[in-house]
Design a protein around this motif. Structure first.
Motif: not given
Length: 239
Positions: A53-61, A138-141, A144-150
């Motif tokens: 149940x460890x959670x992380x914040x959504x990854x964003x730009x 799509x649910x997983x994305x 996790x955070x669908x609006x970021x690029x590396x």
């Protein structure tokens, strides 16, 4: 008189019998307390559940660099395995592309790649993985955070046989940023790298299983370069 004695004896036995029953009933709560129900196995399951149940914040730009930097420091693994119905592909991730490495490890540990496909195959060129037509992808994305690029981590490393690189959402990408969820393995000749070198981040290399990559690349595909039979991915971190 004998009748009276007999009745008194019967009553005494009756009351003694009720008292014994009552005493046995009083000992039951001690044997079935909540403390005694909590077995070592249950405690272990509770700890396992807590880890899951460890959670992380959504990854964003805005937080992508900070998040991947911190996650990479806490998760330094560099060896991963991709399992498919055609065999295993082992990959070593480069430490000098820390954001891409951390992102790949993060996605594997979040079970993102599981049940995605090698969805694009081009013989004598590349196979590309990390997508599917399943709603779960799509649910997983989204989670996790669908609006970021590396951010690009391009150095002097060119694409060679077995290189693992970050895919791009579109080629007109002046910052050369990578899509976080898709990657490709290069197997074509060096003459096919002119538009790849310097434009796509190479963040790993296949160390074992290029025969499997070749098998996947040569599967029958439709006009969109999608295999006619899905090649499902299951990914794991080795060390």
């Amino acid at each position: 008189m004998k009748v009276l004695q007999f009745l008194l004896l019967g009553l005494s036995l009756f009351f003694l019998s009720c008292e014994d029953t009552k005493k046995r009933q009083q000992t039951i709560p001690d044997d079935t307390s909540e403390k005694s129900k909590e077995t070592p196995i249950q405690k272990k399951d509770t700890l396992t559940a807590a880890k899951k149940t460890t959670t992380y914040p959504k990854i964003t730009s805005n937080n992508v660099v900070e998040f991947l930097t911190e996650y990479g420091e806490a998760n330094p693994e560099t060896k991963v395995r991709i399992n498919t119905r055609l065999g295993q592909i082992d990959i070593a991730l480069y430490e000098d592309t820390p954001l891409h490495r951390a992102n790949f490890i993060y996605l594997i540990k979040q079970d993102y790649f599981d049940d995605t496909f090698f969805h694009r195959i081009v013989p004598d060129f590349i196979i590309q993985g990390g997508n599917s037509d399943n709603a779960s992808t799509n649910k997983k994305r989204y989670a996790i955070g669908e609006d970021y690029l590396i951010p690009a981590e391009i150095n002097n490393r060119n694409h060679t046989y077995g290189s693992v690189s970050g895919a791009k959402e579109y080629r007109a990408n002046p910052d050369k940023q990578s899509m976080p969820f898709e990657f490709f393995i290069f197997l074509g000749p060096q003459s096919s790298t002119s538009h790849l070198n310097g434009n796509y981040t190479v963040f790993g290399k296949v160390t074992s299983g290029m025969d499997v990559v070749e098998k996947i690349a040569n599967l029958p595909a439709d006009e969109g370069e999608w295999p006619q039979q899905n090649v499902v991915i299951e990914a794991e971190v080795l060390e």
